[in-house]
Design an enzyme around this catalytic site. Structure first.
Site, PDB file in Angstrom:
ATOM      1  N   CYS A  49      26.030 -84.209  27.865  1.00 41.45           N
ATOM      2  CA  CYS A  49      25.727 -83.725  29.204  1.00 41.45           C
ATOM      3  C   CYS A  49      26.649 -82.583  29.561  1.00 41.45           C
ATOM      4  O   CYS A  49      27.616 -82.762  30.325  1.00 41.45           O
ATOM      5  CB  CYS A  49      25.887 -84.844  30.213  1.00 41.45           C
ATOM      6  SG  CYS A  49      24.478 -85.891  30.191  1.00 41.45           S
ATOM      7  N   GLY A  93      46.468 -71.279   6.882  1.00 41.01           N
ATOM      8  CA  GLY A  93      45.811 -70.182   7.590  1.00 41.01           C
ATOM      9  C   GLY A  93      44.781 -69.414   6.778  1.00 41.01           C
ATOM     10  O   GLY A  93      44.161 -68.483   7.295  1.00 41.01           O
ATOM     11  N   PRO A 123      47.565 -75.110   2.893  1.00 40.65           N
ATOM     12  CA  PRO A 123      46.176 -74.875   3.279  1.00 40.65           C
ATOM     13  C   PRO A 123      45.491 -76.147   3.786  1.00 40.65           C
ATOM     14  O   PRO A 123      45.731 -77.230   3.252  1.00 40.65           O
ATOM     15  CB  PRO A 123      45.534 -74.417   1.962  1.00 40.65           C
ATOM     16  CG  PRO A 123      46.377 -75.048   0.898  1.00 40.65           C
ATOM     17  CD  PRO A 123      47.774 -75.106   1.442  1.00 40.65           C
ATOM     18  N   ARG A 141      42.027 -75.846   6.114  1.00 40.18           N
ATOM     19  CA  ARG A 141      40.633 -75.416   6.191  1.00 40.18           C
ATOM     20  C   ARG A 141      40.080 -74.953   4.836  1.00 40.18           C
ATOM     21  O   ARG A 141      38.956 -75.290   4.465  1.00 40.18           O
ATOM     22  CB  ARG A 141      40.553 -74.240   7.187  1.00 40.18           C
ATOM     23  CG  ARG A 141      39.148 -73.770   7.486  1.00 40.18           C
ATOM     24  CD  ARG A 141      39.174 -72.467   8.291  1.00 40.18           C
ATOM     25  NE  ARG A 141      40.129 -72.475   9.355  1.00 40.18           N
ATOM     26  CZ  ARG A 141      39.869 -72.776  10.627  1.00 40.18           C
ATOM     27  NH1 ARG A 141      38.637 -73.083  10.981  1.00 40.18           N
ATOM     28  NH2 ARG A 141      40.839 -72.746  11.528  1.00 40.18           N
TER      29      ARG A 141
END
Ligand code: LLP
Length: 420
Positions: free
Chosen positions: A347, A234, A277, A279
């Site tokens: 799209c 986090g 951890p 990220r």
């Protein structure tokens, strides 16, 4: 002229084409070392587990192993990748909220380091499968009910979360008793993860306090004094220049000191602490390089820059309203006097990479580098619109190396079968 790992963006484009995921290998290694170095306490054992969902390939698993971290896997695909990379199974933690019997079987067969159970159903399944031949280390995912200040989609610890069991649920204690008593289970303690991209450091200390107070209540009610604890990941990163950066050198030892103080005050047996951890290991080390295909100004004066990628390689803006910073190669020092919306090829009106960014005026064929895209980009890429997934390169000391090849159209069709 921007370089990553000593290689210019133009060289990277010429060698590999775009879109391209680029990782600064030294930056990943530095983050691993920061966690290893600062998640330490003289009175506690620790291990840092990299949450592989952020970004995993065989090469990345090799890097993580070489830095001495463990690996958190949540699926058989992640476990398979890790094992194929030669990652030691005893340093893998198996998570996931919806494990199958087959997944638990594989975890036992390969002697996975720690199995983190999500709920009573999984616990019963595991207790049925184990025998005296291999006694797995097991943890239980709990929900401490901490409201971390982050996007709703990436909060995980509220009481009605899909993950784990609330600490207010009386069945948690009976489950722990059952697991502790089981002759073929080595029950270590609890795991909890309060959310992702958390920049408010007090959330981490509240988390420690809440879980250890729960340990004290388990001890009081059952006499069980748990020895290990996992606080998940986090740790937030910097996406924009204006973002604050979490000071890991300060937060990590403070978390452990908090553990030590509370453990001592409440007479707990906790001797080992893990964090996970994801990220913060890879996020800022990763970039996505695009070529600008076209530029268009709408009748209302909105400037679109159309790049050669899309939400298929960058979903976080559409999914979480995430914000990103970018630069134009060769125009780094020019005045940023034009407001652009960076949009992709898919799209879908929501196929936006950056909603509003001030940049120098751009032209077709200019190169755009989007920053902090190392985590949850390649790992969340899709084939929407039958777009192909970009290559991934690691760059270090002026040299680059492909760690995932660019997908070809042949790859795209490789699982299709003719109807007739
Ligand atoms: N441990 C557990 C049990 C987790 O569920 C997670 C993330 C982590 C560790 C690593 O968290 P990190 O350090 O990376 O914050 N796709 C979302 C993020 C989902 C995170 C899910 N779990 C995003 O792109 O923001």
């Amino acid at each position: 002229m921007t370089k990553i790992g000593g290689v210019t963006l133009e060289q990277l484009k010429n060698t590999y084409q775009t879109p391209l995921y680029i990782f600064d290998e030294d930056k990943i290694r530095e983050q691993c070392q920061t966690f290893k170095k600062h998640f330490k306490h003289p009175e506690l054992k620790t291990d840092v587990i990299y949450a592989s969902k952020a970004f995993l390939t065989i090469g990345m698993a090799e890097l993580i192993h070489s830095e001495g971290l463990w690996l958190d896997c949540v699926s058989q695909g992640e476990v398979y990748t890790a094992l194929k990379a030669g990652f030691p199974s005893e340093h893998i933690a198996l998570h996931g909220n919806n494990k199958t019997k087959e997944e638990l079987d594989v975890a036992l067969q390969f002697k996975i380091g720690v199995i983190v159970l999500d709920n009573p159903y999984e616990a019963d399944m595991l207790m049925e499968l184990v025998n005296e031949k291999h006694i797995p280390k097991v943890m239980l995912r709990i929900n401490p009910g901490i409201d971390a200040h982050t996007h709703d989609y990436i909060k995980t610890s509220l009481l009605d979360s899909k993950f784990g069991l609330s600490i207010q649920d009386p069945s948690v204690i009976s489950m722990i008793e059952k697991l502790v008593k089981h002759p073929f289970v080595n029950f270590l303690g609890t795991h909890s993860h309060i959310g992702s991209q958390i920049l408010e450091e007090n959330s981490f200390y509240d988390h420690v306090r809440t879980v250890l107070e729960f340990y004290a209540s388990i001890k009081e009610k059952t006499g069980i004094n748990l020895t290990e604890v996992n606080f998940g990941g986090g740790f937030g990163i910097k996406y924009l220049e204006s973002d604050a950066r979490l000071d890991l050198k300060n937060v990590l030892p403070k978390m452990l000191e908090e553990v030590y103080q509370i453990k001592t005050r409440l007479n707990l047996a906790v001797e080992k602490v893990y964090i996970e951890p994801g990220r913060s290991i890879v996020g800022e080390a990763g970039y996505t390089l695009y070529t600008i295909n076209q530029v268009k100004t709408t009748i209302n004066g909105k400037n679109y820059m159309f790049i050669d990628g899309s939400m298929n390689d960058h979903i976080r803006t559409a999914l979480y309203q995430a914000k990103y910073d970018a630069l134009v190669f060769g125009k780094e020092d020019l005045k940023k006097n034009r407001l652009y919306t960076v949009a992709g090829k898919a799209c879908e009106s929501g196929d936006i990479i950056i909603h509003d960014i001030l940049l120098p005026e751009v032209k077709p064929n200019d190169l755009l580098l989007v920053k902090s895209t190392g985590a949850y980009h390649y790992s969340m890429a899709s084939h929407y619109n039958r777009l192909t997934i970009p290559a991934v390169v690691f760059v270090k000391d002026g040299k680059s190396k492909v760690i995932v090849k660019r997908e070809s159209f042949m790859d795209l069709l490789s699982h299709d079968e003719h109807l007739v």
